[in-house]
Structure formats: C-alpha cells, structure tokens
Design an enzyme around this catalytic site. Structure first.
Site, PDB file in Angstrom:
ATOM      1  N   ASP A 207      10.542  16.203   8.557  1.00  0.00           N
ATOM      2  CA  ASP A 207      10.220  15.682   7.219  1.00  0.00           C
ATOM      3  C   ASP A 207       8.718  15.746   6.980  1.00  0.00           C
ATOM      4  O   ASP A 207       8.125  14.810   6.441  1.00  0.00           O
ATOM      5  CB  ASP A 207      10.725  14.248   7.088  1.00  0.00           C
TER       6      ASP A 207
ATOM      7  N   ALA B 263      11.651   2.267   3.047  1.00  0.00           N
ATOM      8  CA  ALA B 263      10.763   1.224   3.563  1.00  0.00           C
ATOM      9  C   ALA B 263       9.633   0.977   2.576  1.00  0.00           C
ATOM     10  O   ALA B 263       9.356   1.799   1.683  1.00  0.00           O
ATOM     11  CB  ALA B 263      10.194   1.614   4.924  1.00  0.00           C
ATOM     12  N   ALA B 264       8.998  -0.181   2.736  1.00  0.00           N
ATOM     13  CA  ALA B 264       7.786  -0.537   2.008  1.00  0.00           C
ATOM     14  C   ALA B 264       6.705  -0.873   3.029  1.00  0.00           C
ATOM     15  O   ALA B 264       6.986  -1.431   4.089  1.00  0.00           O
ATOM     16  CB  ALA B 264       8.029  -1.720   1.074  1.00  0.00           C
TER      17      ALA B 264
ATOM     18  N   ILE C 122       0.813  -1.218   0.000  1.00  0.00           N
ATOM     19  CA  ILE C 122       0.000   0.000   0.000  1.00  0.00           C
ATOM     20  C   ILE C 122       0.849   1.272   0.000  1.00  0.00           C
ATOM     21  O   ILE C 122       0.300   2.375  -0.059  1.00  0.00           O
ATOM     22  CB  ILE C 122      -0.947   0.024   1.214  1.00  0.00           C
ATOM     23  N   GLY C 123       2.154   1.137   0.070  1.00  0.00           N
ATOM     24  CA  GLY C 123       3.000   2.319   0.059  1.00  0.00           C
ATOM     25  C   GLY C 123       4.466   1.957  -0.024  1.00  0.00           C
ATOM     26  O   GLY C 123       4.869   0.848   0.324  1.00  0.00           O
ATOM     27  N   LYS C 124       5.259   2.919  -0.512  1.00  0.00           N
ATOM     28  CA  LYS C 124       6.701   2.691  -0.632  1.00  0.00           C
ATOM     29  C   LYS C 124       7.389   4.044  -0.562  1.00  0.00           C
ATOM     30  O   LYS C 124       6.980   5.005  -1.209  1.00  0.00           O
ATOM     31  CB  LYS C 124       7.039   1.987  -1.945  1.00  0.00           C
ATOM     32  N   GLY C 125       8.440   4.093   0.254  1.00  0.00           N
ATOM     33  CA  GLY C 125       9.213   5.318   0.384  1.00  0.00           C
ATOM     34  C   GLY C 125      10.655   5.089   0.007  1.00  0.00           C
ATOM     35  O   GLY C 125      10.998   4.127  -0.691  1.00  0.00           O
ATOM     36  N   CYS C 126      11.517   5.985   0.487  1.00  0.00           N
ATOM     37  CA  CYS C 126      12.930   5.881   0.146  1.00  0.00           C
ATOM     38  C   CYS C 126      13.675   4.917   1.060  1.00  0.00           C
ATOM     39  O   CYS C 126      14.830   4.573   0.769  1.00  0.00           O
ATOM     40  CB  CYS C 126      13.583   7.257   0.204  1.00  0.00           C
TER      41      CYS C 126
END
Length: 573
Positions: free
Chosen positions: A349, A155-156, A149-153
């Site tokens: 952030d 973590a997933a 449902i999401g992905k960052g720089c």
C-alpha cells in the site's frame, strides 16, 4: 593474472611437457616418483583402489585448475604426437578457456570476500533510535492527547505526549504544561487529559474496531499486521505472547529498526474515548455508548509512534524538492523497500499518504514508510496463494503492480510481491520530481493495461541515471524489473561514484571495488562528525552494510545498458 597464478600455470605446463615422453630419462624418473610400473615386462594384474564415483564422473572430482592443466597437457600431446588439427585446437581452446575461467573465479572470490568484509564492518553498528527507551506507556491514561493530525480508512491519528518519556536527541519541547496536567490528573484520577501545547513528540494511532470484538486477544489477532514495525518493548510481556498467534502464523515477522521505516514504540488496547473531532469526523465507527448509531466496539488498538511534521503528499503540495533532494528521497524509499524485502515483508500500500517526512540537520527531507495495515507478513514469503477472488491483493488499486493487478485466481496460482513495492516507488518518483503521478486520475494510466512507451517523460533536468532507474522500475515484466536493492545500488553509484562511472567496464570490477574501499574509508572517518546523522551519511552506511557482489554486477549491467541506450538515442539526433 598474478605472478602466483603465472608460476603455478608454468609448473603445470612444465609437468605436462615431461609427461609427453619427449625426454625419456625424465619420464622414467617421473614414473618412479609416481610409483608407476614401467611397461618393460608383461603387465601384471594389480588391485586398483575403488573410487566413490564411477569413472565416467571423473571430471567432477577435479578442480577447475586441474582440469585446465589436463586439457592443456592433452593438447600438447596431440601437437607432438601428430593428432588431428581439430583435436589439437579443441583441447588447447578448452584448456585456455578453463584457465581464464579459473582466473575469473579467483577474482570473484576476492571481490566477494571484500564485499563481505565491508558488509561486516558496517553491520556491526546497527541503527538505533535517537529516543532513549522508556518502560511505561502501556495505558491510554499515560498520555496527553492533542489535536487530530491525520485520518485514514481504518484509523485516526492524534498528536500525543508523555511526561515519563525523555526527549529525543536534539529535540526541544517544554514539559511545563505536561507537569501541570499530570498534577490535575492526580487530583482527579480516571479522567482523560487533553492539552493544546504544541510540544507533542508522539503520534497516537487509534484503530477503528468494527468487527473484532472488545477482547484484547481478538483485537491483537485481528490487527496484528499493524504490529509488524513494532519494537521488542511495544507490547507488555503478558500480552506479547498473544500476538504470536495472529495472521503471521506461529512465528510473527517483526521488522528490525531502519531509518526509513516507522517504529511503533507502544501498542495496547483500551476503551475508545471521545477524542476531539470524533463526532464530526468518524461518528459511524464509535461504540454505541458514545454514539447510539455507531457500529464500533468498546475497545480498540492504540499505536504510539514518533510524530512527524507531515506526510510526503502534504510536503509536495507546498514545496518542490531540488534535483538532489528528490534523488535522495527516491533512494530512501528504495532502501526502505529493500529492508522490507530482505525480511520477507511486502507493504502492498505504498503511496505518498503513507510516507512520513521530517528534516535532518542539513535541511534534507528524511522519509519513513508507515501504515502496515495491508502488508503481507505471512510465512509464504513474497508469494501469496491466489485461489479465490476473496483473497486480499492489497490496498490502493491505482498503484498496484501489473503482476498483482492482472492476476487471475485459480488452483495453484500465486501472486509474486517481491518487486511490487519497487514498482510503486517508480510511480511515486514522478511526484518527487514535480510531475503528477501518471497512474492517478481519470485520464491516468492503468497498471493492468499500460504500455511502457506510454509513460510520460520526466523533466529534462532529472539526471539520466535517475530516469533510467525509474524507467526500469516501471517495467511491466517483473522478471526484467530490477529489485529495490539493485535499483538503490544504481543510484548510489550514480550519486557518489561519478568518477568511476566513466571508466566502468562490464567484465572487470577492479575500479569499482577500489571505489568501494575509498568510500568505506570516507564513511568511517565521518562517523563521528557533525553530519553523522544526516540523510546522506545514513544512506551511505546502509549501502555499505548491504553490499553484495551479484547485486553490484546487476547494477553495473543496467547502468551500462542505460549508457548504450542514451548514446544510441543521441546518435539518432
């Protein structure tokens, strides 16, 4: 001035008149009562008691009321004794002035005591999570993992569910599929389960571990900032001590629960699994056992949180909030940032991708701040020593406050983050009211060099008080910028105290305090109503539980400044 103060002042002045010597018998009687020697015979030397402070510091030993009475008495003496007009005027002016100061101090004491009483009443009822506590969930095998449902720089995020966890209040989802998967896991132990059911109350964040190693101790120390919003039961007892020696220093800072800040229910380390979409989305961070070209370690950190429907950015892409909803969303962000500031934590952030969203019982969006990977939770407070360019300023350079972006490293240099998150909230306000963020894009402003006059105006439908708050939050000089608490107070007064705004005065707070008492009564009466968990009710309780006299006065001064500004602008046109 109250009757009590008037009587006391009259008695002081009456005693001063008797001390002038206008009535000799009265002076003699007063002298006898004071035990003083009347100078009818040659003076004799007597032993005087020694004071702790020298005579030149005698005024520091007097109260304000006593000093005012003495100055007034001195003025009357000079008036009767034929002193110079200048001396008479000075003494009388100082005496009356100190009397007024004393009255103001008494009013301040009563106002501060009232604010303290209101704060105590509403702080007794702490925010509690609607989800009942559970005692399991410290293993990856305890969860059913769904789609990404999401992905960052770094973590997933995947949706997850747990058969052992009771559903949250007013939360409906079926456990039939979970029970079926649990039966299959018992037949084939050691296998990781996946499910396509849409009932996933949790979100599991899998950190990408590239350089921390595969030791649980090293992982927790390296990623300890992710544990800042964790609840006391997030780590098992045997691992809870490990996190004490991380980036935080000897005593880590943990956030208490707040409606506008995410809560981490569980944090544990486990072997990195091959989750759906891993080979396509993030193959480089997988361990070599899953991808021969991967750079990741075998174990990593997993965080279990509540699953929210979407991020703020996703919501704003398909929906334009109403004026009232946008104001409440801005107020929630300020309340969340104020909660962080009170506990000495800077997020560093803040952006719409790091703000999650759900809806309350009335359909109003509820926002929570998440992703604390770049937060500052050291013992330095809000000031970070900046003696080298290798010191991490934080994430998202576009929304970095001017005092952070323009800092130059050097000996003894520190970066002040106390109002940096509030500045970022001011930029996000443009997105809440349907405008592009002015600090994004190639044509956007730069926080290092922008001028306040270059800020684009908000839509004309935005209330003037809200426009004033956003304008003040985006001031370049952080000394002239209001704190998140003061800005939140301005919005609270604007939203709930429109009647008191028309008659608000800079000097007197009587009407505002009366409004606070009425507001407290209304909130207490509605505490058991059907809308007690709504966004508005939670915001009002948060405002009353953090009320402070100085912050209220600062908010009133800013509001008065804004009213005078708008009146001058309207006069020009």
């Amino acid at each position: 001035m109250s009757v009590k103060h008037a009587l006391s002042r009259g008695l002081e002045l009456g005693r001063s008149v008797f001390q002038l010597g206008l009535f000799k018998p009265a002076a003699r009687v007063a002298a006898k009562f004071r035990g003083e020697r009347l100078r009818l015979s040659p003076p004799t030397r007597t032993v005087q008691p020694q004071c702790f402070l020298p005579a030149r510091y005698r005024f520091y030993r007097l109260s304000v009321s006593g000093l005012a009475a003495r100055l007034q008495s001195g003025g009357f003496r000079r008036l009767v004794g034929g002193g110079s007009p200048r001396n008479r005027t000075v003494f009388l002016a100082f005496g009356v002035g100190l009397g007024l100061i004393e009255q103001q101090l008494e009013e301040d004491k009563r106002s501060a005591a009232l604010c303290q009483e209101i704060q105590t009443v509403f702080r007794k009822k702490k925010f509690q999570s609607p989800r009942k506590p559970f005692t399991s969930g410290y293993r990856l095998e305890d969860y059913v993992i769904g789609k990404q449902i999401g992905k960052g720089c770094n973590a997933a995020v995947y949706e997850a569910a747990a058969p052992f966890a009771p559903p949250a209040e007013n939360e409906k989802f079926s456990l039939d599929q979970l029970d079926q998967n649990d039966t299959e896991e018992k037949k084939n132990p050691g296998t990781l389960r996946f499910s396509t059911t849409s009932s996933f109350p949790f979100a599991m964040k899998m950190m990408w571990n590239i350089g921390a190693g595969s030791s649980s101790d090293a992982i927790l120390r390296s990623m300890s900032m992710e544990l800042v919003p964790s609840c006391p039961q997030a780590l098992p007892k045997e691992q809870g001590v490990i996190a004490l020696d991380g980036h935080f220093g000897p005593v880590p800072k943990r956030l208490t629960a707040h409606p506008n800040v995410i809560t981490v229910y569980r944090a544990f380390t486990a072997d990195v699994p091959l989750l759906p979409g891993a080979q396509e989305e993030y193959p480089d961070v997988l361990p070599p056992r899953l991808n021969p070209m991967g750079l990741g370690s075998n174990r990593t950190l997993f965080l279990v949180m509540k699953n929210y429907p979407c991020t703020l950015r996703q919501h704003l892409e398909v929906c334009v909030p109403t004026r009232m909803q946008a104001s409440l969303m801005l107020l929630q962000l300020l309340e969340g940032v104020d909660h962080l500031c009170r506990q000495g934590i800077a997020h560093r952030d803040l952006k719409s991708d790091n703000i999650l969203l759900e809806f309350d019982c009335t359909g109003c969006p509820r926002l929570v701040i998440t992703d604390f990977g770049c937060c500052l939770a050291e013992d330095f407070g809000h000031k970070l020593p900046f003696n080298s360019r290798h010191v991490n300023r934080g994430g998202n350079g576009c929304l970095m406050a001017p005092e952070v972006a323009t800092a130059v490293p050097g000996p003894g240099i520190t970066i002040d983050y106390s109002k940096a998150d509030a500045w970022a909230v001011g930029t996000i306000a443009y997105e809440l009211f349907g405008q592009p963020n002015p600090f994004y894009g190639t044509q956007g402003l730069e926080s290092r060099s922008y001028q306040e006059r270059h800020l684009p105006p908000l839509p004309a439908t935005v209330p003037a008080d809200v426009q004033l708050v956003v304008k003040l939050l985006l001031r370049r000089n952080n000394q002239k910028r209001p704190s998140a608490r003061v800005a939140a107070n301005m919005l609270h007064i604007s939203l709930w105290g429109q009647r008191v705004l028309a008659s608000l005065d800079r000097a007197r707070m009587d009407k505002l305090l009366d409004w606070l008492l009425c507001q407290s009564a209304v909130v207490l009466l509605n505490v058991r109503g059907p809308s007690r968990s709504s966004v508005q009710a939670q915001l009002q309780r948060s405002f009353l539980s953090n009320i402070d006299l100085e912050d209220l006065r600062a908010a009133v001064r800013f509001i008065m400044y804004g009213q005078e500004h708008w009146q001058s602008v309207n006069a020009l046109y």
